[in-house]
Design a protein around this motif. Sequence first.
Motif, PDB file in Angstrom:
ATOM      1  N   ASP A 148     -25.294 123.953   3.174  1.00 31.18           N
ATOM      2  CA  ASP A 148     -25.247 124.678   4.407  1.00 31.18           C
ATOM      3  C   ASP A 148     -24.789 123.563   5.621  1.00 31.18           C
ATOM      4  O   ASP A 148     -24.224 124.015   6.543  1.00 31.18           O
ATOM      5  CB  ASP A 148     -26.737 125.089   4.826  1.00 31.18           C
ATOM      6  N   VAL A 149     -25.033 122.352   5.431  1.00 33.65           N
ATOM      7  CA  VAL A 149     -24.743 121.503   6.459  1.00 33.65           C
ATOM      8  C   VAL A 149     -23.424 121.081   6.825  1.00 33.65           C
ATOM      9  O   VAL A 149     -23.048 120.711   7.713  1.00 33.65           O
ATOM     10  CB  VAL A 149     -25.558 120.073   6.283  1.00 33.65           C
ATOM     11  N   HIS A 150     -22.665 121.616   5.700  1.00 31.15           N
ATOM     12  CA  HIS A 150     -21.196 121.392   5.868  1.00 31.15           C
ATOM     13  C   HIS A 150     -20.553 122.190   6.802  1.00 31.15           C
ATOM     14  O   HIS A 150     -19.470 121.793   7.515  1.00 31.15           O
ATOM     15  CB  HIS A 150     -20.163 121.615   4.623  1.00 31.15           C
ATOM     16  N   LEU A 151     -21.168 123.335   7.095  1.00 30.36           N
ATOM     17  CA  LEU A 151     -20.708 124.177   8.400  1.00 30.36           C
ATOM     18  C   LEU A 151     -20.846 123.316   9.723  1.00 30.36           C
ATOM     19  O   LEU A 151     -19.729 123.447  10.273  1.00 30.36           O
ATOM     20  CB  LEU A 151     -21.537 125.598   8.351  1.00 30.36           C
ATOM     21  N   ASP A 152     -21.840 122.779   9.805  1.00 25.66           N
ATOM     22  CA  ASP A 152     -21.932 122.136  11.021  1.00 25.66           C
ATOM     23  C   ASP A 152     -20.921 120.921  11.049  1.00 25.66           C
ATOM     24  O   ASP A 152     -20.389 120.653  12.198  1.00 25.66           O
ATOM     25  CB  ASP A 152     -23.192 121.658  11.195  1.00 25.66           C
ATOM     26  N   GLU A 153     -20.958 119.992   9.924  1.00 30.45           N
ATOM     27  CA  GLU A 153     -20.281 119.088   9.945  1.00 30.45           C
ATOM     28  C   GLU A 153     -18.724 119.044   9.960  1.00 30.45           C
ATOM     29  O   GLU A 153     -17.802 118.640  10.797  1.00 30.45           O
ATOM     30  CB  GLU A 153     -20.530 118.265   8.732  1.00 30.45           C
ATOM     31  N   ILE A 154     -18.221 120.073   9.249  1.00 28.50           N
ATOM     32  CA  ILE A 154     -16.772 120.172   9.108  1.00 28.50           C
ATOM     33  C   ILE A 154     -16.257 121.092  10.370  1.00 28.50           C
ATOM     34  O   ILE A 154     -15.464 120.986  10.876  1.00 28.50           O
ATOM     35  CB  ILE A 154     -16.547 120.876   7.928  1.00 28.50           C
ATOM     36  N   LEU A 155     -16.874 122.560  10.405  1.00 27.82           N
ATOM     37  CA  LEU A 155     -16.499 123.368  11.563  1.00 27.82           C
ATOM     38  C   LEU A 155     -16.678 122.851  12.904  1.00 27.82           C
ATOM     39  O   LEU A 155     -15.612 123.096  13.905  1.00 27.82           O
ATOM     40  CB  LEU A 155     -17.135 124.631  11.401  1.00 27.82           C
ATOM     41  N   SER A 156     -17.701 122.059  13.231  1.00 29.60           N
ATOM     42  CA  SER A 156     -17.794 121.406  14.330  1.00 29.60           C
ATOM     43  C   SER A 156     -16.809 120.404  14.996  1.00 29.60           C
ATOM     44  O   SER A 156     -16.405 120.637  15.941  1.00 29.60           O
ATOM     45  CB  SER A 156     -19.239 120.861  14.686  1.00 29.60           C
ATOM     46  N   SER A 157     -16.425 119.500  13.901  1.00 25.73           N
ATOM     47  CA  SER A 157     -15.441 118.785  14.074  1.00 25.73           C
ATOM     48  C   SER A 157     -13.998 119.424  14.333  1.00 25.73           C
ATOM     49  O   SER A 157     -13.215 119.016  15.268  1.00 25.73           O
ATOM     50  CB  SER A 157     -15.260 117.882  12.911  1.00 25.73           C
ATOM     51  N   LEU A 158     -13.586 120.417  13.690  1.00 25.59           N
ATOM     52  CA  LEU A 158     -12.548 121.143  13.699  1.00 25.59           C
ATOM     53  C   LEU A 158     -12.531 121.729  15.205  1.00 25.59           C
ATOM     54  O   LEU A 158     -11.526 121.717  15.836  1.00 25.59           O
ATOM     55  CB  LEU A 158     -12.465 122.009  12.625  1.00 25.59           C
ATOM     56  N   THR A 159     -13.537 122.439  15.598  1.00 26.24           N
ATOM     57  CA  THR A 159     -13.731 123.172  16.961  1.00 26.24           C
ATOM     58  C   THR A 159     -13.495 122.330  18.234  1.00 26.24           C
ATOM     59  O   THR A 159     -13.054 122.718  18.992  1.00 26.24           O
ATOM     60  CB  THR A 159     -14.691 124.147  16.790  1.00 26.24           C
ATOM     61  N   CYS A 160     -13.999 121.101  18.080  1.00 25.44           N
ATOM     62  CA  CYS A 160     -13.999 120.173  19.055  1.00 25.44           C
ATOM     63  C   CYS A 160     -13.177 118.967  19.260  1.00 25.44           C
ATOM     64  O   CYS A 160     -13.082 118.210  19.992  1.00 25.44           O
ATOM     65  CB  CYS A 160     -15.352 119.994  19.376  1.00 25.44           C
ATOM     66  N   GLY A 161     -12.273 119.226  17.981  1.00 26.35           N
ATOM     67  CA  GLY A 161     -11.173 118.183  17.744  1.00 26.35           C
ATOM     68  C   GLY A 161     -11.716 116.675  17.941  1.00 26.35           C
ATOM     69  O   GLY A 161     -11.261 115.617  17.961  1.00 26.35           O
ATOM     70  N   ALA A 162     -12.874 116.681  16.994  1.00 26.47           N
ATOM     71  CA  ALA A 162     -13.437 115.430  16.705  1.00 26.47           C
ATOM     72  C   ALA A 162     -12.870 114.848  15.084  1.00 26.47           C
ATOM     73  O   ALA A 162     -12.340 115.710  14.583  1.00 26.47           O
ATOM     74  CB  ALA A 162     -15.163 115.409  16.546  1.00 26.47           C
ATOM     75  N   HIS A 163     -13.305 113.580  15.018  1.00 24.14           N
ATOM     76  CA  HIS A 163     -12.506 112.940  13.800  1.00 24.14           C
ATOM     77  C   HIS A 163     -13.852 112.742  12.648  1.00 24.14           C
ATOM     78  O   HIS A 163     -14.972 112.490  13.073  1.00 24.14           O
ATOM     79  CB  HIS A 163     -12.136 111.464  14.065  1.00 24.14           C
ATOM     80  N   LEU A 164     -13.628 113.622  11.569  1.00 20.93           N
ATOM     81  CA  LEU A 164     -14.651 113.761  10.710  1.00 20.93           C
ATOM     82  C   LEU A 164     -14.475 112.666   9.493  1.00 20.93           C
ATOM     83  O   LEU A 164     -13.449 112.507   8.946  1.00 20.93           O
ATOM     84  CB  LEU A 164     -14.656 115.154   9.994  1.00 20.93           C
ATOM     85  N   VAL A 165     -15.486 111.648   9.517  1.00 19.08           N
ATOM     86  CA  VAL A 165     -15.533 110.591   8.408  1.00 19.08           C
ATOM     87  C   VAL A 165     -16.095 111.328   7.028  1.00 19.08           C
ATOM     88  O   VAL A 165     -17.404 111.508   7.322  1.00 19.08           O
ATOM     89  CB  VAL A 165     -16.079 109.221   9.101  1.00 19.08           C
ATOM     90  N   LEU A 166     -15.578 110.881   6.119  1.00 16.99           N
ATOM     91  CA  LEU A 166     -15.660 111.204   5.032  1.00 16.99           C
ATOM     92  C   LEU A 166     -16.178 110.181   4.087  1.00 16.99           C
ATOM     93  O   LEU A 166     -15.380 109.107   3.918  1.00 16.99           O
ATOM     94  CB  LEU A 166     -15.015 112.222   4.050  1.00 16.99           C
TER      95      LEU A 166
END
Length: 722
Positions: A1-19
Amino acid sequence: DVHLDEILSSLTCGAHLVLLRSGGHLDFDYLTRVICDHHVTFIAPVPSWIDALCQYLRQNNHASQRMKQIQWWFIGGEELFSSTIQQLLPFIHDECHLLNTYGPAEITETATCYEICREDLSQMISIPIGHPLDGYDIYVVDEYRQQVIPNQQGEIVIGGVGVFGGYYEREDLSEQVLIDMNGEKCYMTGDFGRIDGETDELIFMGRKDYQIKLRGQRIELGQIEHTIMKFSSLISGCIVMKYTYHEQEHIVAYVETTSTSVNDEDLREKCLSTLSSYMIPSMFIILEKFPLSLNGKINRKALPTPDFISFQKLINEDIESMSLMEMRIHHLWCDVLHRKRISTKISFFFLHEFGTAPDIVLCLQQASISEHAQLLTKAITSISNPHYQSWFSLHADHGEASFAQSRIFLDEQIRFQSSNKKTTAIYNLPLLCRLSESTMSIECLQQILRQITEKHAILRTNIRMDSTTGRLNQYIQPNNIHDWFSFHTSIIDDNNELKIILNDELTNRTYFDFNQGRVFRCHIVRQRSSITNHHDFLSAGDWMIFNFHHIAFDGESEQIFLDDFRQFYNYKQQVQVNDEKTTLQYIDYSTHERQIDMTAAKMYWRQIFKDYETIQPMILPVDRKLPSNGIYTGDGLSIEIYLNNEILKQFIDYASYSNATLYQLCLTIYYIFLYKLTGGQRDIIIGIVQANRYRPELQRIIGMFVNTLPILIHIDSYDTFE
């Protein structure tokens, strides 16, 4: 469930997601370097992961500055304690935001949020989970799904845009957790919580799954965990679990700390000073770090198994140097606790039982065999009348009923009598037991009940009024005529039918007949699904309802009955029923008590009440008037008042401060409540019940001994509460 916040939030606000690489979140050197090198500003960990991170940072000074650039800590997934945040503070930026979030996967991740204020941490143990986010509604409900008042504990129910539609192809599970509240679909979380009366914030109170029953006592494991967490800021985590070892139930507390100053003896003393005796853990297992699962949460299944062998060695340590008095008390303890050997230095309450002693306050403070021996020796040598004479059997088969029986008889025949045959019974005492394993022959069950009625003559005693003398008399019937208990069988398909049967046993006035000596009945309730070809055997899951009339049975009699039942069942024909001619029976108690000179007692009570207005009834607000014809329905009402954990803690603290018992404190509050309710009536009498088994030879007799005592107080409106 947390992936929704981490992935979608990064995409919607133009942030860089570190894996991270696989398993990298548990490699703290690698993790902190990645966070530092990529200038990470947002992180969403669970509290147990933070505890492990802080331990690494304390031990590796070169990495202690790597987390300083994080601006937002989005914490959730587990209960968050202030000690976790306090140990994190040295390693994070002073102005970063710390958010404690809450929400199960079934409501689409997060429903509430609380921003942590660093200045408030010293006043907290558990961090609140805050207010609902936009689009969500939070309810706290009781077992009947009714909203509770602020500060009262209940189950957390969440409604709003994120509530899921149900479990895939599991409509049965979906129906259990999805309910309607105020016209919207809501999810029952299974978590306990309360709304703070001052801040209106939601406080997490533990999982519904973590509420257990131990030896008949309902225990909130979270309450024990919070007590241990308060002991020291050096404790970063606590998990309390229930274990069963050799058919004995134990509470085990796992404590996470890196400090050597935290030890099990101090923890036990802390619990003893705060918790009820039955809530004290048997063992405290201290760990430097809790095992974590792959998602960073505490892995309960990986916690070390308690070493009950060492625990038994502690209990069974050498006892050869005991004094004579210690040996006598040791024998009593072993008999009560069903153990062969007990250390003379171990606390009575460490073994999860409760007992009485010469002075209960001293016995609670000095709770080992050695200390009890000293107290008893002192008590025995200070007895003013050394010529104590035990009551003996009078070999009587008839005599006058006891004072307690007369009171019950008059209550039922006059005070609670009604022309309506459906009137609720007042004095039925059903005892519900369930066969937990194996099978039991119905013939064996009946034989055990015959042995018990043979041993305790009160269960085959006629009780009737003598019209000539106006006295209530009792007549013991011979045991060899027929069964003096009635025996009934029902077959059910579900637990709802069991509830109906149990309610009938509790309220039906027709089940007992004093004139015929029918004061005891047995009702077996069988599950239709468990009935096999052997119809004369009870199976695991079947129920036995032993129902007694209060005129022949009281609360203390319950344990006596169960002990005798267990003894007759375990040893079958090997146990001999006591000889009636030498064993004290209830009728002997009644006769001996009638021979006591009550002159001094009557003078005492008349002296107590001489200056008080006892004739005038209390002027209480009522919703209906008493009938003018003197005919009553016979119905009664019982009201229970529940106190939540926060109020209970305040009660305990105040009672300890005032050197009073909880009973005394509650009684004082009740007096004041009645004083206010009556508009200032100064003379108030409250009736309380007392076991009344005031002689050693009365301790193992089934019967009705309970006495009602009037507790009177004259309230001065100028008095303070103290």
